[in-house]
Design an enzyme around this catalytic site. Structure first.
Site, short mmCIF file in Angstrom:
data_model
loop_
_atom_site.label_atom_id
_atom_site.label_comp_id
_atom_site.label_asym_id
_atom_site.label_seq_id
_atom_site.Cartn_x
_atom_site.Cartn_y
_atom_site.Cartn_z
N SER A 167 0.86 -1.18 0.00
CA SER A 167 0.00 0.00 0.00
C SER A 167 0.90 1.23 0.00
O SER A 167 1.90 1.25 -0.72
CB SER A 167 -0.95 -0.05 1.21
OG SER A 167 -1.93 0.96 1.11
N HIS B 262 -2.95 -1.39 -3.14
CA HIS B 262 -4.09 -0.50 -2.89
C HIS B 262 -4.01 0.69 -3.84
O HIS B 262 -2.98 1.36 -3.92
CB HIS B 262 -4.07 0.02 -1.46
CG HIS B 262 -4.29 -1.04 -0.44
ND1 HIS B 262 -4.01 -0.85 0.89
CD2 HIS B 262 -4.78 -2.30 -0.54
CE1 HIS B 262 -4.31 -1.94 1.57
NE2 HIS B 262 -4.77 -2.84 0.72
N ASP C 42 -3.86 -4.37 6.54
CA ASP C 42 -4.24 -5.32 5.50
C ASP C 42 -3.03 -6.19 5.17
O ASP C 42 -1.92 -5.68 5.04
CB ASP C 42 -4.72 -4.56 4.25
CG ASP C 42 -5.36 -5.47 3.21
OD1 ASP C 42 -5.74 -6.60 3.56
OD2 ASP C 42 -5.49 -5.03 2.06
#
Length: 193
Positions: free
Chosen positions: A15, A42, A136
């Site tokens: 991310s 992401h 995540d």
């Protein structure tokens, strides 16, 4: 051809702050690297993204593409999880794209892909978690190690955003922690014939 550890898929998740590391890993792949790689990053939803084109420019020797639903995974390809879809893997080694709810504010979710890959590939999976600002990937890496796969996390001291790798390290006992060069060397070592 098979890797020494018989790794059949590498999944890389990241991310915020992961893009420079990811580009380094792609640039360092040898021309004959044969293990398929799936990248889950992401990205903003519903915004035109140049991500796939930029990754393709990082290594012009590799076939880099966003998979279609039900497309079979091929060796020597680098796949990028499509924007705004969860990317899952099926038992026939094909992709399944899912538009269900966001997970940890993200679609694609790293956890969803790691968990799906862990159940299909088991000990033949290597999962790599890079920089990011949330957690995540942690439960996904837990699924990977529970299914005898291998897990690598970017060293938080080298990550632009340490939250994601730090969360995984705090939750998983047998995760390997490496900087970008160490991750690249490890991945490339799997290409032995």
């Amino acid at each position: 051809m098979k890797s020494p550890d018989n790794i059949k898929l590498i999944v890389i998740g990241g991310s915020a702050g992961s893009f420079p590391v990811l580009l380094h890993l792609i640039k360092m792949l040898p021309e004959d690297f044969f293990i398929p790689i799936l990248i889950v990053i992401h990205r903003q939803r519903n915004v035109l993204s140049e991500f796939t084109r930029i990754v393709a420019e990082a290594n012009k020797n590799k076939k880099i593409l966003e998979p279609d639903d039900k497309e079979l995974i091929e060796n020597s390809c680098i796949y990028i999880a499509p924007q705004n879809y969860h990317t899952l893997l099926e038992k026939d080694y094909s992709f399944s794209l899912d538009y269900s709810e966001v997970v940890k504010f993200s679609r694609p979710s790293i956890d969803v892909t790691f968990e799906s890959a862990a159940h299909v590939y088991k000990e033949h999976l290597l999962a790599v978690l890079l920089s990011g600002a949330n957690n995540d990937g942690t439960s996904g890496l837990q699924a990977v190690t529970k299914n005898s796969g291998r897990a690598i996390v970017q060293d938080p001291s080298t990550a632009e955003f340490a939250a994601m790798p730090s969360s995984a390290i705090a939750s998983i006992a047998n995760v390997v922690v490496l900087d970008a060069s160490g991750i690249s060397d490890y991945i490339n070592s799997l290409n032995s014939k």
